[in-house]
Write an enzyme that holds these catalytic residues in place. Sequence first.
Site, short mmCIF file in Angstrom:
data_model
loop_
_atom_site.label_atom_id
_atom_site.label_comp_id
_atom_site.label_asym_id
_atom_site.label_seq_id
_atom_site.Cartn_x
_atom_site.Cartn_y
_atom_site.Cartn_z
N ASP A 108 -7.83 -19.39 6.36
CA ASP A 108 -6.75 -19.57 5.30
C ASP A 108 -6.64 -18.57 4.08
O ASP A 108 -5.79 -18.73 3.06
CB ASP A 108 -6.41 -20.98 4.74
CG ASP A 108 -6.13 -22.07 5.85
OD1 ASP A 108 -5.27 -21.68 6.68
OD2 ASP A 108 -6.65 -22.96 6.05
N ASP A 111 -0.98 -20.82 13.49
CA ASP A 111 -0.74 -20.35 11.98
C ASP A 111 -1.71 -19.00 11.41
O ASP A 111 -1.08 -18.59 10.50
CB ASP A 111 -1.26 -21.62 11.12
CG ASP A 111 -1.17 -23.19 11.79
OD1 ASP A 111 -1.02 -23.14 12.90
OD2 ASP A 111 -1.16 -24.07 11.04
#
Length: 388
Positions: free
Chosen positions: A113, A173
């Site tokens: 992330d 994602d």
Amino acid sequence: MKKILTVASVVLTFSAAAQKINTKQIIREAEQQTLLLLKETEAIRVAKPNLVAPRTYEHGELKLVPSRDWTSGFFAGELWMLYAFTKNKIWQQQAEKYTALLEQEKWNAGTHDMGFKMYCSYGTGYALTKDTAYKNVLIRSAKTLASRFHPKVGAIRSWDHHKEVWQFPVIIDNMMNLELLFAATRLTGDSSFYNIAVSHANTTLKNHFRSDNSSFHVIDYDTLTGAVLQKNTHQGHAHTSAWARGQAWGLYGYTMCYRETKDPTYLQQAEKIAAFFFSHPNLPEDAVPYWDFNAPDIPNAPRDASAAAVMASGLYELSGYSKNGKQYRKYADKIMSSLMKYYRSPIGENKGFILVHSTGNLPSNGEIDVPINYADYYFLEALGRREK
Ligand code: GLY
């Protein structure tokens, strides 16, 4: 009663919505909300300084996160965007403060992330200030992210959790984190970041998409052979369903990859995702999707305003590249009109979040029909892109 829309009716409704977006007014109100959110956040941070950003308002509680959380960079990014919109130094000061709280994440190799955390904060700040210290943090962050790339798989590992379920999970994602790698090649001249991003995008293109151009959430790979082991979901309704935010990450991600590479395959993939999304019979009339296109309780399923905001921001960029640009801008305007009219918090409520009705992780009963920081971030980004 379930509402079935034809593509034609979507197009018709969408063209009527376009002119009603008053950016100045929305930004004024976003500033009012964000001042409240800052005040509420500061009050909590007095006792808990390791919490660095507000994430959501759930069950009557404002929830803050530590820097390691995947959403930690969005608040700083919003503060930078408010500075960009208003040129008010208060926002710059706050943005600098909340960006600095994230710096240690540049060393955190335990997550994919990095782009969400560091590009949305330091990257947005660097675009506005050209501060060399920010540039150095971005480069270090990209090096750390690149350490998760597996040459045999040809992709960056997303999660380290659930090792008993997946050997090498890659989630849709993760397309969003590639922007940091492309930026790192521009900042350093070192093409290895670019090459990793392209490899990841190509591997995802090959394995994440179904014949209808919807995407799986999680693809699990064998690290010895690079073969696909499983095609799963984690945050969606079912392995075979179309989790709404995943579709939005895909469109945004491939549009960004086209910007960076000019590879027409990426542009075509973004266009295919748009076609899936906007011709889907379960897309509601206001174009803000249910949390999953195949949620069993449609039309009573919760919506996901965050998916809509990500989609709108991606579509504004895509509209600049595609021969269908006008149509994509209409779609984006329709989403933004809906978010503005029906999904904004009343001023002074929801602890200062801008949007309501997002759904983070319904299968684990987390953040259902709540405000979430990334919905606000992509809403503001979409407004800025619309102005451009
Ligand atoms: N992992 C990002 C998301 O929940 O969409």
